[in-house]
Design a protein around this motif. Structure first.
Motif, PDB file in Angstrom:
ATOM      1  N   ALA A  91     -56.014  26.232  34.847  1.00 10.98           N
ATOM      2  CA  ALA A  91     -56.978  26.621  36.057  1.00 10.98           C
ATOM      3  C   ALA A  91     -56.569  28.034  36.730  1.00 10.98           C
ATOM      4  CB  ALA A  91     -56.756  25.686  37.097  1.00 10.98           C
ATOM      5  N   PHE A  92     -55.959  28.885  35.816  1.00 12.34           N
ATOM      6  CA  PHE A  92     -55.572  29.939  36.310  1.00 12.34           C
ATOM      7  C   PHE A  92     -56.858  30.966  36.705  1.00 12.34           C
ATOM      8  CE2 PHE A  92     -54.861  34.680  35.539  1.00 12.34           C
ATOM      9  CZ  PHE A  92     -53.789  34.862  36.356  1.00 12.34           C
ATOM     10  N   CYS A  93     -57.776  30.657  35.648  1.00 12.41           N
ATOM     11  CA  CYS A  93     -59.161  31.552  35.872  1.00 12.41           C
ATOM     12  C   CYS A  93     -60.096  30.699  36.727  1.00 12.41           C
ATOM     13  CB  CYS A  93     -59.589  31.555  34.388  1.00 12.41           C
ATOM     14  SG  CYS A  93     -60.325  30.071  33.481  1.00 12.41           S
ATOM     15  N   MET A  94     -59.791  29.686  37.017  1.00 14.25           N
ATOM     16  CA  MET A  94     -60.789  28.783  37.814  1.00 14.25           C
ATOM     17  C   MET A  94     -61.280  29.556  38.960  1.00 14.25           C
ATOM     18  SD  MET A  94     -60.926  26.803  40.644  1.00 14.25           S
ATOM     19  CE  MET A  94     -59.011  26.188  41.365  1.00 14.25           C
ATOM     20  N   PRO A  95     -60.477  30.283  39.919  1.00 12.86           N
ATOM     21  CA  PRO A  95     -61.181  30.684  40.963  1.00 12.86           C
ATOM     22  C   PRO A  95     -62.263  31.648  40.641  1.00 12.86           C
ATOM     23  CG  PRO A  95     -58.628  30.683  41.398  1.00 12.86           C
ATOM     24  CD  PRO A  95     -59.076  30.037  39.954  1.00 12.86           C
ATOM     25  N   GLY A  96     -62.101  32.816  39.740  1.00 13.96           N
ATOM     26  CA  GLY A  96     -63.007  33.380  39.470  1.00 13.96           C
ATOM     27  C   GLY A  96     -64.163  32.834  38.728  1.00 13.96           C
ATOM     28  N   PHE A  97     -63.977  31.760  38.156  1.00 11.58           N
ATOM     29  CA  PHE A  97     -65.296  31.110  37.608  1.00 11.58           C
ATOM     30  C   PHE A  97     -66.116  30.590  38.849  1.00 11.58           C
ATOM     31  CE2 PHE A  97     -63.844  31.112  33.223  1.00 11.58           C
ATOM     32  CZ  PHE A  97     -64.883  31.072  32.626  1.00 11.58           C
ATOM     33  N   VAL A  98     -65.317  29.970  39.717  1.00  6.37           N
ATOM     34  CA  VAL A  98     -65.845  29.254  40.880  1.00  6.37           C
ATOM     35  C   VAL A  98     -66.899  30.253  41.584  1.00  6.37           C
ATOM     36  CG1 VAL A  98     -65.516  28.292  43.312  1.00  6.37           C
ATOM     37  CG2 VAL A  98     -64.284  27.396  41.036  1.00  6.37           C
ATOM     38  N   MET A  99     -66.176  31.470  41.830  1.00  9.85           N
ATOM     39  CA  MET A  99     -66.642  32.608  42.880  1.00  9.85           C
ATOM     40  C   MET A  99     -68.011  33.059  42.016  1.00  9.85           C
ATOM     41  SD  MET A  99     -64.978  32.115  45.479  1.00  9.85           S
ATOM     42  CE  MET A  99     -65.771  33.345  46.318  1.00  9.85           C
ATOM     43  N   ALA A 100     -67.930  33.261  40.667  1.00 10.86           N
ATOM     44  CA  ALA A 100     -68.812  33.707  39.864  1.00 10.86           C
ATOM     45  C   ALA A 100     -70.057  32.732  39.822  1.00 10.86           C
ATOM     46  CB  ALA A 100     -68.579  34.065  38.381  1.00 10.86           C
ATOM     47  N   ALA A 101     -69.843  31.399  39.825  1.00  5.65           N
ATOM     48  CA  ALA A 101     -70.733  30.458  39.842  1.00  5.65           C
ATOM     49  C   ALA A 101     -71.557  30.358  41.116  1.00  5.65           C
ATOM     50  CB  ALA A 101     -70.107  29.003  39.368  1.00  5.65           C
ATOM     51  N   THR A 102     -70.710  30.233  42.287  1.00  9.90           N
ATOM     52  CA  THR A 102     -71.335  30.367  43.572  1.00  9.90           C
ATOM     53  C   THR A 102     -72.267  31.352  43.629  1.00  9.90           C
ATOM     54  OG1 THR A 102     -69.146  29.087  44.513  1.00  9.90           O
ATOM     55  CG2 THR A 102     -70.614  30.100  45.846  1.00  9.90           C
ATOM     56  N   ALA A 160     -77.726  26.876  29.840  1.00 10.41           N
ATOM     57  CA  ALA A 160     -77.448  28.160  28.897  1.00 10.41           C
ATOM     58  C   ALA A 160     -77.600  29.304  30.087  1.00 10.41           C
ATOM     59  CB  ALA A 160     -78.731  28.284  27.926  1.00 10.41           C
ATOM     60  N   GLU A 161     -78.428  29.058  31.175  1.00 10.20           N
ATOM     61  CA  GLU A 161     -78.623  29.932  32.077  1.00 10.20           C
ATOM     62  C   GLU A 161     -77.295  30.152  32.904  1.00 10.20           C
ATOM     63  OE1 GLU A 161     -83.574  29.655  33.132  1.00 10.20           O
ATOM     64  OE2 GLU A 161     -81.984  28.430  34.104  1.00 10.20           O
ATOM     65  N   LEU A 162     -76.551  29.193  33.288  1.00 13.04           N
ATOM     66  CA  LEU A 162     -75.452  29.183  33.874  1.00 13.04           C
ATOM     67  C   LEU A 162     -74.482  29.812  33.164  1.00 13.04           C
ATOM     68  CD1 LEU A 162     -73.986  28.668  36.474  1.00 13.04           C
ATOM     69  CD2 LEU A 162     -73.397  26.326  35.831  1.00 13.04           C
ATOM     70  N   ALA A 163     -74.349  29.388  31.687  1.00 14.92           N
ATOM     71  CA  ALA A 163     -73.275  29.908  30.971  1.00 14.92           C
ATOM     72  C   ALA A 163     -73.535  31.511  31.038  1.00 14.92           C
ATOM     73  CB  ALA A 163     -73.813  29.648  29.571  1.00 14.92           C
ATOM     74  N   HIS A 164     -74.939  31.929  30.853  1.00 18.53           N
ATOM     75  CA  HIS A 164     -75.016  33.348  30.896  1.00 18.53           C
ATOM     76  C   HIS A 164     -74.564  34.024  32.498  1.00 18.53           C
ATOM     77  CE1 HIS A 164     -76.896  37.325  30.325  1.00 18.53           C
ATOM     78  NE2 HIS A 164     -77.458  37.270  31.338  1.00 18.53           N
ATOM     79  N   GLY A 165     -74.811  33.375  33.411  1.00 22.03           N
ATOM     80  CA  GLY A 165     -74.308  33.479  34.687  1.00 22.03           C
ATOM     81  C   GLY A 165     -72.824  33.928  34.798  1.00 22.03           C
ATOM     82  N   VAL A 166     -72.000  33.034  34.013  1.00 25.83           N
ATOM     83  CA  VAL A 166     -70.487  33.202  34.376  1.00 25.83           C
ATOM     84  C   VAL A 166     -70.231  33.897  33.166  1.00 25.83           C
ATOM     85  CG1 VAL A 166     -70.462  31.430  35.981  1.00 25.83           C
ATOM     86  CG2 VAL A 166     -70.330  31.057  33.535  1.00 25.83           C
TER      87      VAL A 166
END
Length: 209
Positions: free
Chosen positions: A153-164, A176-182
């Motif tokens: 979960a070290f990378c979790m905050p960055g993934f959550v913010m990118a996804a948001t 696939a679109e979400l995978a590209h988005g993050v």
């Protein structure tokens, strides 16, 4: 004669000591004056070429925060070490891993490559600012909890913010679109399948909300 020699021997060291103290005191006054007045505007102009205001106001997580910022200081450093928002992680520190991702005016940005002075007047949101005031988790955060989407979960905050940020522009993406988005975020544990499942759950939660 003996008394005179003794007086001279005593006066010599004392006078030198007094002189040295005077020099040190004068130097301290000069240094203090230079520090205090080096950025003093003259007729509305900075005191030196390239000078910037050190004490600035940032809007972070809905609050205006006054902070002392160096000219070349990055937003990641300001958030973590000046404002205590350590949810923003420092990974590569060169815009490659995405662990430091925050939202600037709802757009995901690598805070390690954004100068703090450049975001004055903008709305900054970190992982600490996603949850509601009553502690209710953001839909994407809840999706991560529900699906246990991260390993270390070290990378979790960055993934959550990118996804948001991505879901604000595409609230109903395919996997696939979400995978590209993050795709600008890296996971050292290489657990991308679980991460995407959790973020897709977050997208579903956002639509329901």
């Amino acid at each position: 004669m003996a008394d005179t020699e003794q007086t001279q021997a005593t006066a010599g060291p004392l006078s030198r000591r007094t002189f040295i103290k005077g020099v040190i005191a004068a130097g301290a006054v000069a240094s203090s004056s230079a520090y205090l007045f080096r950025t003093t505007p003259l007729l509305g102009q900075p005191s030196a070429p390239g000078a910037v205001e050190r004490l600035i106001t940032l809007n972070v997580n809905g609050q205006d925060r006054r902070v002392d910022v160096m000219k070349q200081e990055t937003l990641a450093m300001t958030l973590r070490y000046k404002l205590g928002l350590t949810g923003t992680k420092l990974g590569c520190d060169r815009s490659e891993c995405g662990a430091c991702t925050v939202l600037v005016d709802d757009v995901p940005r690598y805070s390690c490559s954004v100068l703090t002075h450049s975001v004055r007047g903008k709305k900054i949101v970190t992982i600490e600012g996603l949850a509601s005031a009553d502690g209710t988790l953001h839909p994407v955060q809840q999706g991560v909890v529900s699906e246990q989407g991260f390993q270390c979960a070290f990378c979790m905050p960055g993934f959550v913010m990118a996804a948001t940020g991505f879901l604000k522009t595409n609230p109903n993406p395919t996997r696939a679109e979400l995978a590209h988005g993050v795709s600008g975020n890296l996971c050292r544990c290489q657990d991308y399948d679980k991460i995407l499942t959790a973020l897709m759950k977050g997208a579903e939660n956002m639509r329901r909300a």
